[in-house]
Every structure is written in C-alpha cells, then in structure tokens.
Design a protein around this motif. Structure first.
Motif, PDB file in Angstrom:
ATOM      1  N   ILE A 162      52.162  32.338  32.848  1.00 51.25           N
ATOM      2  CA  ILE A 162      52.109  32.771  34.241  1.00 51.25           C
ATOM      3  C   ILE A 162      50.684  33.110  34.638  1.00 51.25           C
ATOM      4  CG2 ILE A 162      52.943  34.452  35.937  1.00 51.25           C
ATOM      5  CD1 ILE A 162      55.348  34.914  34.165  1.00 51.25           C
ATOM      6  N   ASP A 163      50.280  32.565  35.779  1.00 48.96           N
ATOM      7  CA  ASP A 163      49.044  32.972  36.428  1.00 48.96           C
ATOM      8  C   ASP A 163      49.458  34.022  37.456  1.00 48.96           C
ATOM      9  OD1 ASP A 163      46.539  33.235  37.526  1.00 48.96           O
ATOM     10  OD2 ASP A 163      46.614  31.344  38.616  1.00 48.96           O
ATOM     11  N   VAL A 164      49.044  35.259  37.225  1.00 48.55           N
ATOM     12  CA  VAL A 164      49.447  36.378  38.076  1.00 48.55           C
ATOM     13  C   VAL A 164      48.362  36.652  39.106  1.00 48.55           C
ATOM     14  CG1 VAL A 164      50.124  38.804  38.105  1.00 48.55           C
ATOM     15  CG2 VAL A 164      50.695  37.398  36.121  1.00 48.55           C
ATOM     16  N   SER A 165      48.753  36.676  40.366  1.00 54.54           N
ATOM     17  CA  SER A 165      47.833  37.097  41.432  1.00 54.54           C
ATOM     18  C   SER A 165      48.490  38.235  42.201  1.00 54.54           C
ATOM     19  CB  SER A 165      47.509  35.926  42.363  1.00 54.54           C
ATOM     20  OG  SER A 165      48.644  35.564  43.118  1.00 54.54           O
ATOM     21  N   ARG A 166      47.783  38.750  43.173  1.00 58.59           N
ATOM     22  CA  ARG A 166      48.318  39.884  43.932  1.00 58.59           C
ATOM     23  C   ARG A 166      49.661  39.534  44.572  1.00 58.59           C
ATOM     24  NH1 ARG A 166      45.227  41.073  49.062  1.00 58.59           N
ATOM     25  NH2 ARG A 166      46.672  39.478  49.731  1.00 58.59           N
ATOM     26  N   ASP A 167      49.773  38.329  45.119  1.00 54.50           N
ATOM     27  CA  ASP A 167      50.965  37.955  45.875  1.00 54.50           C
ATOM     28  C   ASP A 167      51.946  37.053  45.143  1.00 54.50           C
ATOM     29  OD1 ASP A 167      50.056  39.368  48.149  1.00 54.50           O
ATOM     30  OD2 ASP A 167      48.799  37.668  48.714  1.00 54.50           O
ATOM     31  N   TRP A 168      51.457  36.310  44.139  1.00 53.88           N
ATOM     32  CA  TRP A 168      52.278  35.259  43.545  1.00 53.88           C
ATOM     33  C   TRP A 168      52.275  35.270  42.026  1.00 53.88           C
ATOM     34  CZ3 TRP A 168      55.297  33.256  46.989  1.00 53.88           C
ATOM     35  CH2 TRP A 168      54.866  33.161  48.316  1.00 53.88           C
ATOM     36  N   THR A 195      44.760  40.285  34.619  1.00 54.60           N
ATOM     37  CA  THR A 195      44.254  39.933  35.951  1.00 54.60           C
ATOM     38  C   THR A 195      43.883  41.156  36.769  1.00 54.60           C
ATOM     39  OG1 THR A 195      46.519  39.838  36.750  1.00 54.60           O
ATOM     40  CG2 THR A 195      45.524  37.752  36.082  1.00 54.60           C
ATOM     41  N   GLY A 196      43.132  42.054  36.195  1.00 57.65           N
ATOM     42  CA  GLY A 196      42.640  43.186  36.966  1.00 57.65           C
ATOM     43  C   GLY A 196      43.716  44.129  37.450  1.00 57.65           C
ATOM     44  N   GLY A 197      44.801  44.249  36.731  1.00 54.06           N
ATOM     45  CA  GLY A 197      45.856  45.192  37.093  1.00 54.06           C
ATOM     46  C   GLY A 197      47.014  44.586  37.858  1.00 54.06           C
ATOM     47  N   GLN A 198      46.895  43.341  38.298  1.00 46.03           N
ATOM     48  CA  GLN A 198      47.978  42.714  39.061  1.00 46.03           C
ATOM     49  C   GLN A 198      49.207  42.422  38.188  1.00 46.03           C
ATOM     50  OE1 GLN A 198      47.814  42.518  42.324  1.00 46.03           O
ATOM     51  NE2 GLN A 198      45.715  43.243  42.296  1.00 46.03           N
ATOM     52  N   GLU A 199      49.029  42.465  36.880  1.00 45.74           N
ATOM     53  CA  GLU A 199      50.108  42.105  35.957  1.00 45.74           C
ATOM     54  C   GLU A 199      50.992  43.282  35.555  1.00 45.74           C
ATOM     55  OE1 GLU A 199      46.802  43.524  33.350  1.00 45.74           O
ATOM     56  OE2 GLU A 199      46.904  42.368  35.184  1.00 45.74           O
ATOM     57  N   TRP A 200      50.613  44.503  35.852  1.00 46.66           N
ATOM     58  CA  TRP A 200      51.320  45.671  35.317  1.00 46.66           C
ATOM     59  C   TRP A 200      52.760  45.788  35.777  1.00 46.66           C
ATOM     60  CZ3 TRP A 200      49.768  47.754  31.110  1.00 46.66           C
ATOM     61  CH2 TRP A 200      48.421  47.708  30.782  1.00 46.66           C
ATOM     62  N   ARG A 201      53.048  45.548  37.045  1.00 46.25           N
ATOM     63  CA  ARG A 201      54.439  45.651  37.524  1.00 46.25           C
ATOM     64  C   ARG A 201      55.312  44.585  36.858  1.00 46.25           C
ATOM     65  NH1 ARG A 201      54.363  44.691  43.384  1.00 46.25           N
ATOM     66  NH2 ARG A 201      52.548  43.457  42.845  1.00 46.25           N
TER      67      ARG A 201
END
Length: 84
Positions: free
Chosen positions: A12-18, A58-64
């Motif tokens: 998975i490529d995790v971004s803020r929205d996707w 990814t700078g914290g976008q992955e935590w949730r």
C-alpha cells in the motif's frame, strides 16, 4: 533477512487521502479512501486470505491504517523508504 511465508502480500502507498493498493499475488489494484471506512474495507479483503500488508512510512499518514490492521490481527510490515 526475514523470510516471508504469506501466500498473499498486499502493498500500500499511503497518502493523506488515499490508500493505493496492489496485491502481489494476483496483480489486482484498488484505491480506497484513507478513512475508517476504507480501513474496514481493507480488513475485509485481507483477513480471509491471511494477507501480509506492507506499507511505506509516510510521515504519520499510516498510523490510523496500522492501528486498524493491528486491531484486526492482520500481519503488517512498515517499510522504510530506503528499503522499499
């Protein structure tokens, strides 16, 4: 180096929205929202096949996402950019 023994590996490529998802086992691609609903959908896909889910830090976008996968007892690996 650790040996991976899972038949299903999901990257998975995790971004803020996707969450841009790629399944190594069958080549399927999928885009889900990086929301609780998207995380639940990924759990529904990964759990029945005992998938290993890998994602880049990814700078914290992955935590949730990581928290949702952990709560569902799905195997995860966080990959650092230099190793991905």
């Amino acid at each position: 180096m650790e040996t991976v023994s899972h038949d299903w590996i999901i990257g998975i490529d995790v971004s803020r929205d996707w969450l841009d998802i790629y399944c190594l086992s069958d080549g399927q691609r999928l885009r889900l929202p990086n929301t609780a609903a998207g995380h639940a959908r990924l759990v529904d896909l990964a759990k029945p096949v005992s998938a290993l889910v890998c994602f880049e830090a990814t700078g914290g976008q992955e935590w949730r996402l990581w928290s949702a996968l952990d709560a569902a007892k799905i195997a995860t690996r966080q990959l650092f950019p230099a190793a991905a």
